[in-house]
Design an enzyme around this catalytic site. Structure first.
Site, PDB file in Angstrom:
ATOM      1  N   LYS A 171       0.835  -1.204   0.000  1.00  0.00           N
ATOM      2  CA  LYS A 171       0.000   0.000   0.000  1.00  0.00           C
ATOM      3  C   LYS A 171       0.875   1.263   0.000  1.00  0.00           C
ATOM      4  O   LYS A 171       2.085   1.188   0.150  1.00  0.00           O
ATOM      5  CB  LYS A 171      -0.954  -0.032   1.201  1.00  0.00           C
TER       6      LYS A 171
HETATM    7  C1  LIG Z   1      -5.441  -4.314   0.961  1.00  0.00           C
HETATM    8  C2  LIG Z   1      -6.891  -4.070   0.997  1.00  0.00           C
HETATM    9  C3  LIG Z   1      -7.633  -4.310   2.151  1.00  0.00           C
HETATM   10  C4  LIG Z   1      -7.092  -5.040   3.332  1.00  0.00           C
HETATM   11  O1  LIG Z   1      -6.066  -4.403   3.986  1.00  0.00           O
HETATM   12  P1  LIG Z   1      -5.327  -5.203   5.160  1.00  0.00           P
HETATM   13  O2  LIG Z   1      -4.620  -4.124   5.913  1.00  0.00           O
HETATM   14  O3  LIG Z   1      -4.383  -6.168   4.483  1.00  0.00           O
HETATM   15  O4  LIG Z   1      -6.355  -5.880   5.967  1.00  0.00           O
HETATM   16  C5  LIG Z   1      -8.954  -3.934   2.178  1.00  0.00           C
HETATM   17  N1  LIG Z   1      -9.542  -3.370   1.103  1.00  0.00           N
HETATM   18  C6  LIG Z   1      -8.858  -3.154  -0.035  1.00  0.00           C
HETATM   19  C7  LIG Z   1      -9.570  -2.498  -1.189  1.00  0.00           C
HETATM   20  C8  LIG Z   1      -7.520  -3.512  -0.140  1.00  0.00           C
HETATM   21  O5  LIG Z   1      -6.847  -3.332  -1.278  1.00  0.00           O
END
Ligand SMILES: *Cc1c(COP(=O)(O)O)cnc(C)c1O
Length: 398
Positions: free
Chosen positions: A199
């Site tokens: 991210k």
């Molecule tokens: C990565 C992601 C999540 C989950 O994030 P985590 O921190 O890994 O739980 C939720 N929604 C979207 C759209 C994502 O891309």
């Protein structure tokens, strides 16, 4: 560490790797590594002052009154939904074009996902698809995803759902740095961020929930740590009392100081990273504009809002087979990915179909391809990816 298009496999270091362009890159800066070492040496590694400082700093960055650090975006969504106290089995609207974990969170909160089709141009639900999904059924809440970092118009989706803003949870896993109508994503009622390795603000794992209501934030601080009325850090402070109560069962969903210290240091680099993402996205726009039939990503007008460019997702020309394009790109040293397999196509959700299907999501999914985009990507890499994509499409279409 780099992340391949297949998922989470560690390969070679980005900086040493000159002959291929990985799909993603987890950049933990030198200051972040030093911050981690400082926390490890401090004798306090779990939830404590670093988490509290990270909450304050992230809240300030997105103009949020309150922030609660949590283990992941997924569990943040679950906590936001649980905080609404809806009866078990209540319907919750969610885009079918999202990450499966965001939909699991609805189920883990005891609620039932109601999948919403998307506009194939934006990849997100519209007031029309929301209204169609809720027709004839009762829904108690909605999760709104800012897909790829393109900001959703949350208020108009809430109006179409017939829900007050307090019943909307924003999935901002892609949207740290996005803004809509002059307001940063994160300044809404309940907004969940992810610090997963790929991210825009990578820690490796971790999440944050920003909230407008301080009482809801207090509830969440307890609910993220077993429901205990005071957390360990407060109990062990000088003069802290050991006694606690548990008014309701909580989750084990706290962030650690080790993660928070990394996150705080990464936040120092964030604005610079975002401006790099923006200029790389512009470079892709320029270099890809000439490929016949290729659809470039939707983005808000400058007067509407700001895209965080978590993903740069193109739409391949109609009838050009994606698998062959991905193979051709791989042969040219370029890794790519697809975000996402629409949730209604996953076998677990086979019972969640709509009578008229999900034509928008299906049309979009057939053509979707995410290209590499991260701050350590070089302009020359973008040019190489663009040339490789043009060559591959030509080769595959022949
Ligand atoms: C990565 C992601 C999540 C989950 O994030 P985590 O921190 O890994 O739980 C939720 N929604 C979207 C759209 C994502 O891309």
């Amino acid at each position: 560490m780099t992340i391949t298009s297949e998922g989470r496999t560690a390969r070679t270091s980005r900086v040493d790797d000159t002959d291929r362009v990985p799909f993603a890159d987890c950049w933990i800066t030198e200051p972040a590594r030093r911050a981690a070492a400082r926390v490890l040496a401090s004798g306090w590694v779990t939830t404590g002052t670093e988490c509290a400082d990270f909450e304050r700093e992230l809240a300030a960055a997105v103009s949020a009154p309150c922030a609660v650090s949590v283990a992941s975006c997924t569990v943040g969504i679950e906590l936001c939904l649980r905080s609404l106290g809806l009866p078990d089995g209540t319907g919750v609207l969610t885009s079918t074009m999202t990450f499966c974990g965001a939909v699991h969170a609805i189920e883990h909160a005891g609620l039932v996902p109601v999948l919403v089709d998307v506009d194939p141009v934006t990849g997100m639900p519209t007031p029309e698809t929301v209204a169609a999904a809720r027709a004839g059924r009762s829904v108690g809440a909605m999760v709104v995803v800012h897909w790829s970092g393109d900001p959703a118009d949350v208020a108009s989706l809430a109006a179409a759902a017939g829900l007050p803003m307090a019943r909307v949870v924003e999935d901002a896993a892609h949207a740290l740095g996005s803004a809509w109508a002059g307001a940063p994503v994160g300044s809404g009622e309940a907004v969940c961020f992810s610090f997963y390795a790929t991210k825009n603000l990578p820690i490796g794992e971790g999440g944050m929930v920003t909230l407008r209501d301080p009482d809801r934030a207090d509830w969440m601080r307890r609910a993220r740590l077993h429901g205990m009325s005071t957390d360990a850090w407060r109990r062990y402070l000088p003069g802290g009392a050991w006694r606690y109560d548990v008014p309701e069962a909580g989750l084990k969903a706290n962030l650690t100081d080790l993660q928070a210290a990394i996150g705080r240091a990464q936040l120092q680099a964030f604005d610079g990273w975002q401006s790099t993402r923006r200029s790389l996205a512009r470079r892709y726009d320029e270099r890809l504009a000439g490929i016949p039939g290729l659809g470039l990503p939707h983005r808000p007008l400058d007067v509407e809002g700001r895209h965080a460019w978590h993903l740069y997702a193109v739409r391949l020309p109609v009838d050009v087979p994606r698998d062959a394009v991905m193979e051709g790109l791989k042969a040219r040293g370029v890794s790519t990915s697809v975000h996402f397999v629409p949730v209604h196509r996953l076998s677990h959700y086979a019972s969640r179909q709509r009578p008229d299907g999900f034509p928008g999501a299906d049309a979009m999914f057939a053509r979707l391809l995410s290209l590499p985009l991260y701050p350590r990507l070089r302009t020359t890499d973008v040019d190489r990816v663009a040339d490789a994509l043009a060559d591959t499409i030509e080769e595959v279409a022949r």
